[in-house]
Scaffold this active site. Structure first.
Site, PDB file in Angstrom:
ATOM      1  N   ILE A 155      -0.242  -7.039   2.576  1.00  0.00           N
ATOM      2  CA  ILE A 155      -1.082  -5.851   2.442  1.00  0.00           C
ATOM      3  C   ILE A 155      -1.591  -5.402   3.807  1.00  0.00           C
ATOM      4  CG2 ILE A 155      -3.275  -7.109   2.074  1.00  0.00           C
ATOM      5  CD1 ILE A 155      -3.803  -5.044  -0.255  1.00  0.00           C
ATOM      6  N   CYS A 156      -1.776  -4.093   3.948  1.00  0.00           N
ATOM      7  CA  CYS A 156      -2.410  -3.519   5.139  1.00  0.00           C
ATOM      8  C   CYS A 156      -3.357  -2.422   4.651  1.00  0.00           C
ATOM      9  CB  CYS A 156      -1.375  -3.011   6.140  1.00  0.00           C
ATOM     10  SG  CYS A 156      -0.418  -1.588   5.572  1.00  0.00           S
ATOM     11  N   ARG A 157      -3.561  -1.383   5.419  1.00  0.00           N
ATOM     12  CA  ARG A 157      -4.474  -0.319   5.005  1.00  0.00           C
ATOM     13  C   ARG A 157      -3.836   0.576   3.948  1.00  0.00           C
ATOM     14  NH1 ARG A 157      -5.870   5.084   6.786  1.00  0.00           N
ATOM     15  NH2 ARG A 157      -8.075   5.448   6.370  1.00  0.00           N
ATOM     16  N   GLY A 164       0.022   0.564   3.440  1.00  0.00           N
ATOM     17  CA  GLY A 164       1.349   0.118   3.034  1.00  0.00           C
ATOM     18  C   GLY A 164       2.416   0.197   4.100  1.00  0.00           C
ATOM     19  N   MET A 201      -4.850  -1.620   1.142  1.00  0.00           N
ATOM     20  CA  MET A 201      -6.266  -1.818   0.826  1.00  0.00           C
ATOM     21  C   MET A 201      -6.931  -0.532   0.357  1.00  0.00           C
ATOM     22  SD  MET A 201      -7.127  -4.972   0.886  1.00  0.00           S
ATOM     23  CE  MET A 201      -8.905  -4.735   0.719  1.00  0.00           C
TER      24      MET A 201
END
Length: 110
Positions: A61-63, A65, A89
Site C-alpha cells: 500500500i501507498c497513498r 496505489g 491509504m
C-alpha cells in the site's frame, strides 16, 4: 492503473492480520497508517527486501496505489507473492478502515 500487469485488491478485501507493506515516505507514515502495517519506503525496498517474508502473500500500500504498484511488480518479479492495494491509504481512509498515527493528533492521509 498498471494494465492488468499487477494483481490488485480493494481495501475492503484486505483481510485482518495480513502482511501489509506500506511503501510511503516517513512523513506520510507518521501522519497515518494501518495498524500492524510494516513501513519500508519504496526508495529503500531494494536494500531491505530481505525483511519482507516470502512464505505468505504481501499486500502493498501507498497513498493512492502508484508507488505500491511499482513495489508489487518488483516484488513479484523477484519471486514474492505480492498484491497491490487499489486506491492506497486514500481509499483505506475513505472506507473508514482503522488507522493510527505516530505522535499526537488524529490519523490522516497526507
Amino acid at each position: 492503473m498498471f494494465g492488468g500487469q499487477v494483481a490488485e485488491v480493494l481495501v475492503n478485501e484486505v483481510p485482518e492480520d495480513v502482511y501489509l507493506l506500506d511503501v510511503r515516505e516517513d512523513d506520510e507514515w507518521r501522519t497515518g497508517h494501518a495498524p500492524g502495517a510494516v513501513h519500508i519506503p519504496l526508495g529503500t525496498l531494494g536494500e531491505r527486501a530481505d525483511e519482507v517474508p516470502r512464505d505468505r502473500r504481501v499486500y502493498v500500500i501507498c497513498r493512492s496505489g502508484g508507488r505500491s504498484g511499482q513495489a508489487t511488480m518488483a516484488l513479484n518479479q523477484a519471486g514474492w507473492d505480492a498484491v497491490n492495494v487499489a486506491g492506497g491509504m486514500q481509499a483505506w481512509e475513505h472506507a473508514a478502515r482503522e488507522m493510527t498515527a505516530d505522535g499526537e493528533g488524529e490519523p490522516r492521509v497526507l
